[in-house]
Design a protein around this motif. Sequence first.
Motif, short mmCIF file in Angstrom:
data_model
loop_
_atom_site.label_atom_id
_atom_site.label_comp_id
_atom_site.label_asym_id
_atom_site.label_seq_id
_atom_site.Cartn_x
_atom_site.Cartn_y
_atom_site.Cartn_z
N SER A 206 46.05 45.04 42.46
CA SER A 206 44.69 45.57 42.33
C SER A 206 43.60 44.54 42.60
CB SER A 206 44.49 46.16 40.93
OG SER A 206 44.69 45.15 39.94
N ALA A 207 43.97 43.28 42.75
CA ALA A 207 42.97 42.23 42.98
C ALA A 207 43.61 41.13 43.81
CB ALA A 207 42.45 41.68 41.65
N GLN A 208 42.77 40.17 44.24
CA GLN A 208 43.26 39.03 45.00
C GLN A 208 43.72 37.94 44.04
OE1 GLN A 208 43.87 38.64 48.06
NE2 GLN A 208 42.44 39.72 49.37
N PRO A 209 45.02 37.63 43.97
CA PRO A 209 45.48 36.55 43.10
C PRO A 209 44.83 35.22 43.45
CG PRO A 209 47.31 37.88 43.88
CD PRO A 209 46.11 38.30 44.67
N ARG A 210 44.61 34.42 42.43
CA ARG A 210 43.96 33.13 42.61
C ARG A 210 44.94 31.96 42.56
NH1 ARG A 210 38.57 33.65 44.32
NH2 ARG A 210 38.06 35.80 43.83
N GLU A 211 46.19 32.23 42.17
CA GLU A 211 47.21 31.20 42.18
C GLU A 211 48.58 31.86 42.33
OE1 GLU A 211 47.00 29.01 38.55
OE2 GLU A 211 47.22 30.79 37.28
N LEU A 212 49.56 31.05 42.67
CA LEU A 212 50.89 31.56 43.00
C LEU A 212 51.48 32.39 41.87
CD1 LEU A 212 53.18 31.31 45.21
CD2 LEU A 212 54.12 29.50 43.76
N TYR A 213 51.21 32.01 40.63
CA TYR A 213 51.84 32.67 39.49
C TYR A 213 51.43 34.14 39.37
CZ TYR A 213 52.50 27.76 38.40
OH TYR A 213 52.84 26.43 38.48
N VAL B 46 35.51 49.02 54.52
CA VAL B 46 36.21 48.32 53.45
C VAL B 46 36.51 46.90 53.94
CG1 VAL B 46 38.31 48.24 52.04
CG2 VAL B 46 37.27 50.45 52.60
N PRO B 47 36.25 45.88 53.12
CA PRO B 47 36.56 44.51 53.56
C PRO B 47 38.05 44.31 53.80
CG PRO B 47 35.08 44.50 51.65
CD PRO B 47 35.57 45.90 51.82
N ASP B 48 38.35 43.44 54.74
CA ASP B 48 39.74 43.09 55.06
C ASP B 48 40.46 42.59 53.81
OD1 ASP B 48 42.03 42.43 56.45
OD2 ASP B 48 41.23 40.58 57.30
N LYS B 49 41.72 42.94 53.68
CA LYS B 49 42.62 42.47 52.64
C LYS B 49 42.27 42.99 51.24
CE LYS B 49 41.91 38.14 53.99
NZ LYS B 49 41.32 38.27 55.33
N THR B 50 41.35 43.95 51.15
CA THR B 50 40.94 44.49 49.84
C THR B 50 41.86 45.64 49.44
OG1 THR B 50 38.63 43.91 50.26
CG2 THR B 50 39.07 45.53 48.53
#
Length: 526
Positions: free
Chosen positions: A147-154, A498-502
């Motif tokens: 549902s969102a763009q992860p900010r780190e690998l975990y 819609v923005p790319d990758k959203t």
Amino acid sequence: MTTMHTNAAAAAHEHGLGPIDLEVLWSQLVTVVDEAAYAILRTSMSKIVVEARDFGALLLDPAGRLLVSDAGVASKIGTNSIAARELLKSFPADTLAPGDMLVTNNPWWIMGHLNDVAVVAPLFHHGRIVGFAECMAHMSDIGGCLSAQPRELYEEGLIIPPLKIMDRGRENATFFALLKANVRVPAQIASDMRALISGCSVMQRELSRFLDESGLPDLERLGGAIVAHSEQTMRAAIRALLPDGTYRGHTQLEGAGRPMDIHATVTVRAGEVGIDFAGSTPQQNVGINCTMVYTHVWCAYIMKCLLCPTLPNNEGTFAPLRVSAPEGCFLNPLPPAPVRLKSSSGHFIPDAIVEALQDALSERLLAESGNKFAVLFSGVHEDGRRFSESMFIMGGMGARLDRPGLDCRSFPANSSNLPVEVLEATVPVRVRHKRIRRDSGGAGAWRGGGGQEFEFESLSPAPMTVRASHGKLGIPPKGLRGGQPGSTGGIRKNGEPVPDKTPMTLAQGDVVTLSTPGAGGMRPPR
């Protein structure tokens, strides 16, 4: 006699094989790997494996060097997978027994994100290890946030450290229990894992049969001849086609709110090529970073396409190539950088290299291509079964020096298309149309290939998550040598951009329209 045949004869003689013997045995070894690939295709459940063929089967020597790969997608040809070598640090070869298999999805060891999983198996013949099988594939789901763009690998999903997936022929039940508890479609992912196990088992059986029938005790002589022949041939191609010198190229793609730069400096010296990405954009806090193995893949692939496209993939083919990027840039990020959408940036690496070499390789050129969407569908069927499937939607291919680009034919990725009928039978959507975007290719003496418009409607009563990732929708693919740029692309939900990758949450009846870019043209229009 051609250079390739001359090199084959020299390599064969050096390792005590005749040139005809080398060609025959090499072809038979390719068949061993192909049989493993067919086993993966026959036993996998994910459409991204069965239809798009996003998997690879590799045969490695006892030191973990690539000898043979199947004719799979470019990102899985194993040009710099170091999974086997890294796994052997945790499980030394002298501790492994027949039936043992190892597993990991470390993005810095395989092909760049957690969805790519590798199973590595020691290959025994008459009681001793004669090589390793590495079978890898993209898993349609590996857990993590949609549902969102992860900010780190975990946040991107299940991380699999070096483990035994098979112990003397017995499944690691704990591993499979852990896997199933962390993914949305456990039966499908477990089946895909077993498909990789199956591929390794077939390679073990077929390699033993090959060694018995050929009378070879191991792969030492044959593998040495294969690597030597390939390296000599590639070095000869570099000397014949690339003048010594330093060449620079650049391309841009869309980052997190601002453009990202790929700067490529290509240095050619005495049959070797160095590619350095100093000056490229620093690593990002969204998953569009490329680990070094993935960066290396696209460098190796484009150089092979430009210089020696018919040469098989193995350690020798890529030995004359050196790739470097500063630590902490998005082409060589430091963990735990997010990397889930690495194809949205890595696929544009060849564009910078081609631009750098456009004067040196005047007869082997390609304008920028429209690339492709990677589209993920995730949700729940009416009967309660979860689904998670991926597909690719191709843009146009760049115009060549002497012919137009191809419509809806992705480059550099060579993934296969998912038929509409298969998509509609697997995911609750109705495809409203799929058509070429006429005149989306850039004008030129040779026009760029056209992109496509793909429109579908959600039929799911339950909310469905869809994420379409490209990487360069708003920046037009460049023409080459005076050719015009191709058209940009876009994503629309119910007519709204819609923005790319959203990630998009679709209700029943919502309509998504995906427009892939057209490719650049070649030379000024007549």
